[in-house]
Motif scaffolding. Structure first.
Motif, PDB file in Angstrom:
ATOM      1  N   UNK A   1       0.706  -1.328   0.114  1.00 53.33           N
ATOM      2  CA  UNK A   1       0.477  -0.018  -0.227  1.00 53.33           C
ATOM      3  C   UNK A   1       0.596   0.919   0.063  1.00 53.33           C
ATOM      4  N   UNK A   2       2.189   0.972   1.095  1.00 55.68           N
ATOM      5  CA  UNK A   2       2.698   2.262   0.696  1.00 55.68           C
ATOM      6  C   UNK A   2       3.375   2.853  -0.124  1.00 55.68           C
ATOM      7  N   UNK A   3       3.762   1.491  -1.193  1.00 58.17           N
ATOM      8  CA  UNK A   3       4.628   2.046  -2.370  1.00 58.17           C
ATOM      9  C   UNK A   3       3.386   1.830  -3.893  1.00 58.17           C
ATOM     10  N   UNK A   4       2.618   2.085  -3.533  1.00 57.91           N
ATOM     11  CA  UNK A   4       1.714   2.377  -4.371  1.00 57.91           C
ATOM     12  C   UNK A   4       1.557   3.235  -5.560  1.00 57.91           C
ATOM     13  N   UNK A   5       2.379   2.919  -6.679  1.00 60.76           N
ATOM     14  CA  UNK A   5       2.789   3.544  -7.762  1.00 60.76           C
ATOM     15  C   UNK A   5       4.460   3.541  -8.190  1.00 60.76           C
ATOM     16  N   UNK A   6       5.036   2.976  -6.856  1.00 54.74           N
ATOM     17  CA  UNK A   6       6.181   3.220  -7.217  1.00 54.74           C
ATOM     18  C   UNK A   6       6.624   1.533  -7.592  1.00 54.74           C
ATOM     19  N   UNK A   7       6.762   1.325  -7.016  1.00 52.67           N
ATOM     20  CA  UNK A   7       7.598  -0.509  -6.951  1.00 52.67           C
ATOM     21  C   UNK A   7       6.564  -1.227  -6.245  1.00 52.67           C
TER      22      UNK A   7
ATOM     23  N   UNK B   1       5.029  10.627  -1.893  1.00 56.20           N
ATOM     24  CA  UNK B   1       3.917   9.838  -2.356  1.00 56.20           C
ATOM     25  C   UNK B   1       3.781   8.390  -1.530  1.00 56.20           C
ATOM     26  N   UNK B   2       4.978   8.547  -0.826  1.00 55.22           N
ATOM     27  CA  UNK B   2       4.415   7.362   0.122  1.00 55.22           C
ATOM     28  C   UNK B   2       4.224   7.655   0.828  1.00 55.22           C
ATOM     29  N   UNK B   3       4.695   8.676   1.472  1.00 53.76           N
ATOM     30  CA  UNK B   3       3.342   9.457   2.707  1.00 53.76           C
ATOM     31  C   UNK B   3       2.118   9.678   2.430  1.00 53.76           C
ATOM     32  N   UNK B   4       1.534  10.201   1.570  1.00 53.92           N
ATOM     33  CA  UNK B   4       0.434  10.273   1.109  1.00 53.92           C
ATOM     34  C   UNK B   4      -0.446   8.790   0.924  1.00 53.92           C
ATOM     35  N   UNK B   5       0.163   8.015   0.427  1.00 50.43           N
ATOM     36  CA  UNK B   5      -0.167   6.038   0.144  1.00 50.43           C
ATOM     37  C   UNK B   5      -0.177   5.748   1.724  1.00 50.43           C
ATOM     38  N   UNK B   6       0.706   6.066   2.870  1.00 44.80           N
ATOM     39  CA  UNK B   6       0.439   5.664   3.986  1.00 44.80           C
ATOM     40  C   UNK B   6      -0.788   6.670   4.407  1.00 44.80           C
TER      41      UNK B   6
ATOM     42  N   UNK C   1      -2.702 -11.674  -1.529  1.00 44.00           N
ATOM     43  CA  UNK C   1      -1.338 -10.921  -1.070  1.00 44.00           C
ATOM     44  C   UNK C   1      -0.939  -9.337  -1.711  1.00 44.00           C
ATOM     45  N   UNK C   2      -1.926  -9.212  -2.072  1.00 41.54           N
ATOM     46  CA  UNK C   2      -1.789  -7.617  -2.639  1.00 41.54           C
ATOM     47  C   UNK C   2      -2.317  -6.428  -1.465  1.00 41.54           C
ATOM     48  N   UNK C   3      -2.745  -5.359  -1.843  1.00 41.55           N
ATOM     49  CA  UNK C   3      -3.390  -4.292  -1.275  1.00 41.55           C
ATOM     50  C   UNK C   3      -3.988  -4.270   0.166  1.00 41.55           C
ATOM     51  N   UNK C   4      -4.522  -4.858  -0.826  1.00 42.18           N
ATOM     52  CA  UNK C   4      -6.605  -5.378  -0.042  1.00 42.18           C
ATOM     53  C   UNK C   4      -6.391  -6.125   0.754  1.00 42.18           C
TER      54      UNK C   4
END
Length: 328
Positions: A47-53, A190-195, A305-308
């Protein structure tokens, strides 16, 4: 007047333009390579890395993390990692040596030991005496073991199943974001916004689960191994025994007999099995009683095992508890 092509420019100017366009077209620096131990941690990091890796997980789904042998591909994942997020050696004692040998240069973050994590000590397998003691949360004692153990009914150490308290998961999201930002400042925002977004989702999850469990707080149940006290304390549930210890050691015949007595004496409604462990012991406990059986899984082995995953795991626990405890 006819415009000259770039190829007709003097060589120094053409070289300068080529350098500028090359910098603009160059890809961003690669994100850190991240490895995780178990699916709950994998989900939070995803979830925190979403959109990055995307992080990689080193423990095969459906296996017990308490004892595990790395496959060659999993060892390679550790060897190539820049950061390893894991619960801690209380959950995976074998992983400490693997990290030293394979990922000595990686930033190793044992989330259970980060400042601000709510921790509870191990409990005894017989919880009847403490069924409703210590249900209050220990948010004023972050970073300390719980102090509600009964003399003669506890053993030393920290219970590692801390992800089952969603408040810990919220805290870990911040730790993960801060760690990633140090390694990858370009994506820090991005990491902070995702968190932040993930923490908000967990706020809603906590409210939802409280509502779902409202009618079963007093219903007594027994779990296969004592992995759920973080969840029980957060949501005020009435576990009165565990067939096996939190570290999944096998019980002896005397303890099985003691659990059977508790089922009869405490009007236990449900005895919960786990998919990773031998169901025969649950059958032995249930034999000759009116208690129902269900299945709880602290690692959600069947959940993608995904973000959800994390939200689904907490929801699955509440659904299965309500189904079994309210069936009577």
């Amino acid at each position: 007047m006819k415009r000259r092509s770039t190829s007709a420019l003097p060589r120094p100017r053409a070289a300068l333009l080529g350098l500028i366009f090359g910098v603009i077209a160059a890809p961003a620096l690669a994100a850190p390579r991240v490895a995780t131990d178990v699916a709950p941690v994998q989900s939070l990091v995803t979830q925190v890395m979403d959109g990055v890796a995307e992080p990689s997980m080193v423990i095969q789904r459906g296996a017990s993390p308490h004892s595990y042998s790395l496959r060659p591909s999993e060892a390679a994942t550790l060897e190539n990692a820049d950061i390893v997020f894991w619960v801690g050696d209380e959950l995976t004692p074998w992983l400490t040596g693997a990290l030293d040998n394979l990922a000595g240069n990686a930033d190793s973050v044992a989330l259970l030991h980060t400042e601000g994590t709510l921790r509870h000590g191990f409990r005894d397998r017989v919880l009847a005496e403490a069924a409703h003691d210590g249900h209050e949360s220990h948010e004023g004692h972050e970073g300390h073991e719980s102090h509600d153990e009964h003399e003669g009914h506890a053993h030393e150490g920290v219970d590692p199943h801390a992800w089952l308290d969603p408040v810990n998961a919220q805290h870990w999201l911040g730790v993960i974001a801060d760690t990633l930002a140090r390694h990858d400042p370009a994506n820090a925002e991005r990491y902070q916004a995702n968190a932040d977004a993930a923490r908000d989702r967990i706020d809603g999850l906590i409210r939802q689960v409280r509502g779902e469990l409202e009618g079963v707080h007093d219903e007594a149940f027994i779990v296969f191994h004592d992995a759920y006290q973080y969840y029980e304390r957060r949501f005020d549930l009435n576990t009165v025994g565990a067939i096996s210890l939190s570290d999944a050691r096998d019980p002896g015949p005397a303890h099985i007999a003691e659990i059977r007595d508790i089922v009869a004496e405490r009007d236990v409604q449900c005895v919960f099995a786990e998919p990773q462990f031998n169901p025969a012991m649950v059958d032995t406990v249930l034999s000759g009683t009116d208690a129902r059986t269900g299945v709880l899984d602290p690692l959600g082995s069947e959940i993608p095992a995904d973000g959800d995953y994390y939200t689904t795991l907490i929801n699955q626990l509440s659904e299965r508890l309500v189904t079994c405890l309210s069936a009577g």
